[in-house]
Structure formats: C-alpha cells, structure tokens
Design an enzyme around this catalytic site. Structure first.
Site, PDB file in Angstrom:
ATOM      1  N   GLY A  87      -9.747   5.372   2.532  1.00 40.97           N
ATOM      2  CA  GLY A  87     -10.307   6.190   3.389  1.00 40.97           C
ATOM      3  C   GLY A  87     -11.692   5.565   3.809  1.00 40.97           C
ATOM      4  O   GLY A  87     -12.671   6.191   4.147  1.00 40.97           O
ATOM      5  N   ASP A 107       0.894  -1.246  -0.007  1.00 41.56           N
ATOM      6  CA  ASP A 107       0.105  -0.063  -0.121  1.00 41.56           C
ATOM      7  C   ASP A 107       0.971   1.361   0.102  1.00 41.56           C
ATOM      8  O   ASP A 107       1.946   1.108   0.753  1.00 41.56           O
ATOM      9  CB  ASP A 107      -0.855   0.035   1.296  1.00 41.56           C
ATOM     10  CG  ASP A 107      -2.077   1.141   1.040  1.00 41.56           C
ATOM     11  OD1 ASP A 107      -2.344   1.509   0.052  1.00 41.56           O
ATOM     12  OD2 ASP A 107      -2.348   1.670   2.321  1.00 41.56           O
ATOM     13  N   HIS A 108       0.477   2.146  -0.783  1.00 42.55           N
ATOM     14  CA  HIS A 108       0.933   3.618  -0.929  1.00 42.55           C
ATOM     15  C   HIS A 108       2.636   3.587  -0.856  1.00 42.55           C
ATOM     16  O   HIS A 108       3.198   3.984   0.141  1.00 42.55           O
ATOM     17  CB  HIS A 108       0.768   4.573   0.313  1.00 42.55           C
ATOM     18  CG  HIS A 108      -0.959   4.909   0.066  1.00 42.55           C
ATOM     19  ND1 HIS A 108      -0.919   6.064  -0.741  1.00 42.55           N
ATOM     20  CD2 HIS A 108      -1.843   4.678   0.785  1.00 42.55           C
ATOM     21  CE1 HIS A 108      -2.156   6.375  -0.648  1.00 42.55           C
ATOM     22  NE2 HIS A 108      -2.779   5.425   0.260  1.00 42.55           N
ATOM     23  N   HIS A 114      -8.240   9.985   4.512  1.00 41.70           N
ATOM     24  CA  HIS A 114      -7.397   8.912   5.228  1.00 41.70           C
ATOM     25  C   HIS A 114      -7.708   9.174   6.795  1.00 41.70           C
ATOM     26  O   HIS A 114      -7.238  10.416   7.257  1.00 41.70           O
ATOM     27  CB  HIS A 114      -5.963   9.120   4.950  1.00 41.70           C
ATOM     28  CG  HIS A 114      -5.709   8.419   3.489  1.00 41.70           C
ATOM     29  ND1 HIS A 114      -4.664   9.137   2.799  1.00 41.70           N
ATOM     30  CD2 HIS A 114      -5.782   7.161   2.890  1.00 41.70           C
ATOM     31  CE1 HIS A 114      -4.624   8.123   1.809  1.00 41.70           C
ATOM     32  NE2 HIS A 114      -5.425   7.126   1.975  1.00 41.70           N
ATOM     33  N   GLY A 115      -7.998   8.056   7.672  1.00 42.32           N
ATOM     34  CA  GLY A 115      -8.229   8.484   8.757  1.00 42.32           C
ATOM     35  C   GLY A 115      -9.888   8.894   9.240  1.00 42.32           C
ATOM     36  O   GLY A 115     -10.686   8.473   8.172  1.00 42.32           O
ATOM     37  N   VAL A 135      -8.997   0.011   4.521  1.00 42.46           N
ATOM     38  CA  VAL A 135      -9.379   0.263   5.970  1.00 42.46           C
ATOM     39  C   VAL A 135      -8.157   0.196   6.813  1.00 42.46           C
ATOM     40  O   VAL A 135      -7.602  -0.866   6.770  1.00 42.46           O
ATOM     41  CB  VAL A 135     -10.401  -0.639   6.453  1.00 42.46           C
ATOM     42  CG1 VAL A 135     -10.970  -0.534   7.771  1.00 42.46           C
ATOM     43  CG2 VAL A 135     -11.631  -0.602   5.464  1.00 42.46           C
ATOM     44  N   SER A 173     -12.420   4.154   6.624  1.00 39.77           N
ATOM     45  CA  SER A 173     -12.769   4.555   7.835  1.00 39.77           C
ATOM     46  C   SER A 173     -13.604   5.744   8.306  1.00 39.77           C
ATOM     47  O   SER A 173     -13.425   6.527   7.628  1.00 39.77           O
ATOM     48  CB  SER A 173     -11.541   4.801   8.999  1.00 39.77           C
ATOM     49  OG  SER A 173     -10.755   3.447   8.830  1.00 39.77           O
TER      50      SER A 173
END
Length: 276
Positions: free
Chosen positions: A207, A81-82, A178-179, A229, A209
């Site tokens: 994102g 990821d990323h 994100h978050g 997530v 969440s």
C-alpha cells in the site's frame, strides 16, 4: 542484471534503504519500471499479481521480463505478488520468478504457518525466495486487490511465524491500505519498530500509493526494505488515456502506448527517490 529478490533486499536492509516493487501488466509498465530504475541507479522489483494471470501469459511475461532485466544496468528481480493458490506459485517458480508471495493472511495463525511452510519448502528447493503476510491490509479507493480486514500485525505472532516458516521477508500490516486512502492515514510506526525488533528479516510495506512522503521515509528508516506500488501508477496511466481521448484526435495506438509509458515514469521515479 537479473538476481534473486532476497539478495536485493538483504543488501537494502544492510544499507537502510528500500526497493520499490512496481506492479506491471503490460510491456509499457515493465519498460517504465526498468527505465526509471536505471535512471535513478537503484534496484527495482517487477511484480506480477496472481489476479492478472487471466490477462497476462505468465510464461511469456516471465521470459520478456527476464530478458529486459538481464540487459539492465541495475539489479532487477521478478516477483509473484499476492498468490493464494499453490498452483500459481508452482507456475511462477517453473518459469523463473525470483520470488513469490504466498498470501495466507485470511487464515488463523497456525493454519497460515502450515500453508506457508509448505510453500517455503517448495520454493527454497528451487532457489526462489518467499514473502508472506500476517495481519491483513485493508482495501482503499481505486484498488483491484481483494478486500482485507485491516487487522494489524502482532509482533509476537510475527516472531513465531518467521521462526516456524523460515520465510525470507514479511509483509507487515501497520495501517496502510491497498489503493488510495479515503481518510487521514493512520500508520503505526511504533508498531513497525516492534515488528522489526521481533523478526529481524526484511520487512515489506504493502500500500505505497497515497502514503505521505515523510511517513514513507520514516518507515524505511525503521526497517521497511520493500514497498509495493500499484494504484498511483495505474491512475497516472488511465488519466493520460482519458485526456488523450478527450482531445478528440485520432492517435495511433503506438503513440498512445508510448505516451502512457512517459506518463507513468514520473510516478515511479518519485517513489524510487523516496526509498533511497
């Protein structure tokens, strides 16, 4: 069973459902993700971010994840990821990740295309699928991601990007963060429709969440096939740890870690059910 992420998402796209990609950073989070997937009889993507390379031995983690995935009764893949560094992507490919995400979203479109094309060629030679991003997901509360601009994905730019890079799935920036959200979520589902019509490949929502349940389900109905997530799982784990220590009891570490896994599984199960 351990399979390629592209295969998982191609089937999800055909079936009009999505697959959770849970960020993991320990044996307990890894076990929880696979255990929930088996209970829910739904595929899962195990995601390890480049930002955790300093604290997680990548080769050892990959070997462990693949062993548990091969034993699983449902499809499981392993995703980087990323990643911002080519060296990290090469490392992930060499130790058997199913897919990698190259994040060139901070660059102008032409430069992002050039860098992503290089990664796609490298990964495809090894049979590894590639995710990329245009637009930039902003950072909300309790996130450990890099700060994003929050710029939304332009459908025509997305079309050009996919055609020129041959990327396998695309992260679409439509207003998630994100978050956790610090205000009322403003998620552009109509924009998602336009992006989906422009590109045709599986789309990814970063994102997950804090995103309202109904919005999440609508996004899946409109073409989202993978939902990342991280923060909600992290918050459930740290809350469990906080409450355990506040009790003032001397607990054995093995019991604490087992309890933490039990605490995060309902969060993972909630997301899995939303995406079916």
């Amino acid at each position: 069973m351990f399979i390629n992420t592209k295969e998982i998402l191609s089937v999800a796209q055909q079936g009009n459902y999505a697959v959770p990609a849970f960020n993991v950073y320990s044996l307990e989070t890894l076990q929880a993700a696979i255990h929930v997937a088996e209970q829910e009889k739904h595929p899962v993507i195990i995601a390890l971010g480049e930002r955790y390379f300093d604290t997680v031995d990548v080769e050892g983690f990959a070997a462990l994840a693949k062993t548990l995935a091969e034993k699983a009764a449902v499809p499981v893949s392993l995703h980087l990821d990323h990643a911002y560094q080519k060296e990290s992507i090469i490392r992930a490919i060499n130790c058997g990740f199913s897919s990698v995400m190259y994040d060139g979203s901070k660059y102008e479109l032409a430069q992002n295309i050039d860098y992503t094309k290089d990664i796609v060629e490298l990964a495809h030679q090894a049979g590894v699928s590639v995710e990329a991003e245009i637009g930039s997901t902003a950072r909300g509360a309790f996130s450990d991601e890099e700060e994003g601009t929050g710029s939304l994905t332009d459908p025509q730019s997305a079309k050009r990007f996919v055609e020129e890079t041959r990327v396998d799935f695309l992260a679409a920036s439509i207003g998630t963060v994100h978050g956790m959200y610090t205000g009322e979520p403003d998620i552009k589902l109509e924009l998602l429709d336009k992006i989906q019509q422009a590109v045709g490949i599986p789309l990814v929502l970063h994102g997950g969440s804090g995103t309202p349940d109904e919005t999440m389900q609508q996004a899946v109905a409109r073409g989202i096939c993978k939902v990342n997530v991280n923060t909600e799982v992290s918050m459930a784990a740290t809350l469990y740890l906080k409450e355990s220590f506040e009790k003032g009891q001397h607990m054995h570490l093995s019991d604490i870690m087992a309890g933490m896994q039990t605490a995060i599984e309902p969060v993972m199960a909630k997301f899995t059910r939303l995406l079916k």
